[in-house]
Design a protein around this motif. Structure first.
Motif, short mmCIF file in Angstrom:
data_model
loop_
_atom_site.label_atom_id
_atom_site.label_comp_id
_atom_site.label_asym_id
_atom_site.label_seq_id
_atom_site.Cartn_x
_atom_site.Cartn_y
_atom_site.Cartn_z
N ALA A 23 3.43 52.42 -7.32
CA ALA A 23 3.41 51.58 -6.12
C ALA A 23 4.81 51.07 -5.77
CB ALA A 23 2.45 50.40 -6.32
N VAL A 24 5.54 50.58 -6.77
CA VAL A 24 6.89 50.07 -6.51
C VAL A 24 7.81 51.20 -6.06
CG1 VAL A 24 8.92 48.97 -7.54
CG2 VAL A 24 6.64 48.09 -8.05
N LYS A 26 7.08 53.73 -4.26
CA LYS A 26 6.84 53.97 -2.84
C LYS A 26 7.42 52.85 -1.97
CE LYS A 26 2.85 56.84 -3.59
NZ LYS A 26 1.45 56.91 -3.86
N GLU A 27 7.36 51.64 -2.46
CA GLU A 27 7.86 50.50 -1.68
C GLU A 27 9.38 50.53 -1.50
OE1 GLU A 27 6.45 46.95 -3.61
OE2 GLU A 27 4.36 47.39 -3.13
#
Length: 114
Positions: A23-24, A26-27
């Motif tokens: 997730a990180v 992608k962020e």
């Protein structure tokens, strides 16, 4: 039953790290930042060795902690040997140079990954 409860909690926390890493990654990808997870296998740290280590706690009757450590390496790891901090360092060096590898969970575990 104690072995299983230890493993389930430990495994749940490791899978959470993998999801968080993805997730990180992608962020922050648009900023050129890479985020990856190094997933070590069995390393001879306090988790496995020493007074409260798993090799000591999981030893068979009459088996020394050292013999248990050797047995677990042979039975749990397809390559038959524990990993080292140097093994982890090799992956870190690779990832430091791989600018387009991101969001990955890479196991350095002697072939143990399920």
């Amino acid at each position: 039953m104690q072995k299983e409860s230890i493993i389930s909690h430990y495994s749940a926390s490791k899978f959470a790290v993998i999801g968080f890493t993805n997730a990180v990654a992608k962020e922050v990808a648009q900023e050129g930042i890479t985020v990856n997870a190094l997933c070590p296998g069995i390393v001879g740290t306090g988790m496995w060795r020493g007074e409260n280590g798993l090799a000591g706690r999981w030893r068979e009757e009459g088996e020394s902690e050292e013999a248990s450590w050797e047995r677990h390496q042979k039975t749990l790891l397809p390559q038959g040997v524990a990993q080292t901090p140097e093994d982890m360092g090799q992956l870190v060096v690779y990832l430091a140079c791989a600018e387009h590898v991101t969001g990955q969970a890479i196991a350095v575990d002697g072939g143990c990954t399920l």
